[in-house]
Design a protein around this motif. Sequence first.
Motif, PDB file in Angstrom:
ATOM      1  N   GLN A 138       0.833  -1.196   0.000  1.00  7.54           N
ATOM      2  CA  GLN A 138       0.000   0.000   0.000  1.00  7.54           C
ATOM      3  C   GLN A 138       0.867   1.245   0.000  1.00  7.54           C
ATOM      4  O   GLN A 138       1.924   1.280   0.617  1.00  7.54           O
ATOM      5  N   VAL A 139       0.404   2.224  -0.741  1.00  2.00           N
ATOM      6  CA  VAL A 139       1.099   3.512  -0.826  1.00  2.00           C
ATOM      7  C   VAL A 139       0.070   4.609  -0.625  1.00  2.00           C
ATOM      8  O   VAL A 139      -1.000   4.583  -1.226  1.00  2.00           O
ATOM      9  N   GLN A 140       0.410   5.569   0.200  1.00  2.00           N
ATOM     10  CA  GLN A 140      -0.432   6.749   0.385  1.00  2.00           C
ATOM     11  C   GLN A 140       0.297   7.958  -0.181  1.00  2.00           C
ATOM     12  O   GLN A 140       1.499   8.140   0.066  1.00  2.00           O
ATOM     13  N   LEU A 141      -0.436   8.763  -0.944  1.00  2.00           N
ATOM     14  CA  LEU A 141       0.149   9.914  -1.615  1.00  2.00           C
ATOM     15  C   LEU A 141      -0.648  11.170  -1.284  1.00  2.00           C
ATOM     16  O   LEU A 141      -1.883  11.155  -1.349  1.00  2.00           O
ATOM     17  N   VAL A 142       0.067  12.239  -0.957  1.00  2.00           N
ATOM     18  CA  VAL A 142      -0.589  13.507  -0.632  1.00  2.00           C
ATOM     19  C   VAL A 142       0.118  14.628  -1.376  1.00  2.00           C
ATOM     20  O   VAL A 142       1.309  14.866  -1.162  1.00  2.00           O
ATOM     21  N   GLU A 143      -0.632  15.310  -2.240  1.00  2.00           N
ATOM     22  CA  GLU A 143      -0.084  16.424  -3.000  1.00  2.00           C
ATOM     23  C   GLU A 143      -0.264  17.739  -2.250  1.00  2.00           C
ATOM     24  O   GLU A 143      -1.193  17.894  -1.457  1.00  2.00           O
ATOM     25  N   SER A 144       0.600  18.682  -2.565  1.00  2.00           N
ATOM     26  CA  SER A 144       0.499  20.040  -2.015  1.00  2.00           C
ATOM     27  C   SER A 144       1.153  21.005  -2.981  1.00  2.00           C
ATOM     28  O   SER A 144       1.865  20.591  -3.901  1.00  2.00           O
TER      29      SER A 144
END
Length: 125
Positions: free
Chosen positions: A1-7
Amino acid sequence: QVQLVESGGGLVQAGGSLRLSCAASGRTFSSYPMGWFRQAPGMEREFVAGISRTGSNTIYADTVKGRFTISRDNAKNTVDLQMNSLKPEDTAVYFCAADTSGWLPQPRQQEYAYWGQGTQVTVSS
């Protein structure tokens, strides 16, 4: 599993610059290529840029080549998209994505199993 958060998205005038960042967690970040995609209103999502596991290989859509630069910092688990000379047609929601089964960056969305929630970029004329 990979979690990605853009900003890093926002409003900018044409000709300006923005730097997007994507923070990853979960699986070892240096083990998979990353990509940036975008989706404008009423349009299909399209490829923007991709980068290999080590950062030694990068690919770009023709529409952004020479203006955008993708980079990654495997120590910080981040991938950035530096966007210069922005145009109104760059307005879109920008997504980062992880290709956990690949080696080299790919432009096909189907290769990417994990996606961030997106960040809005608006370029005014």
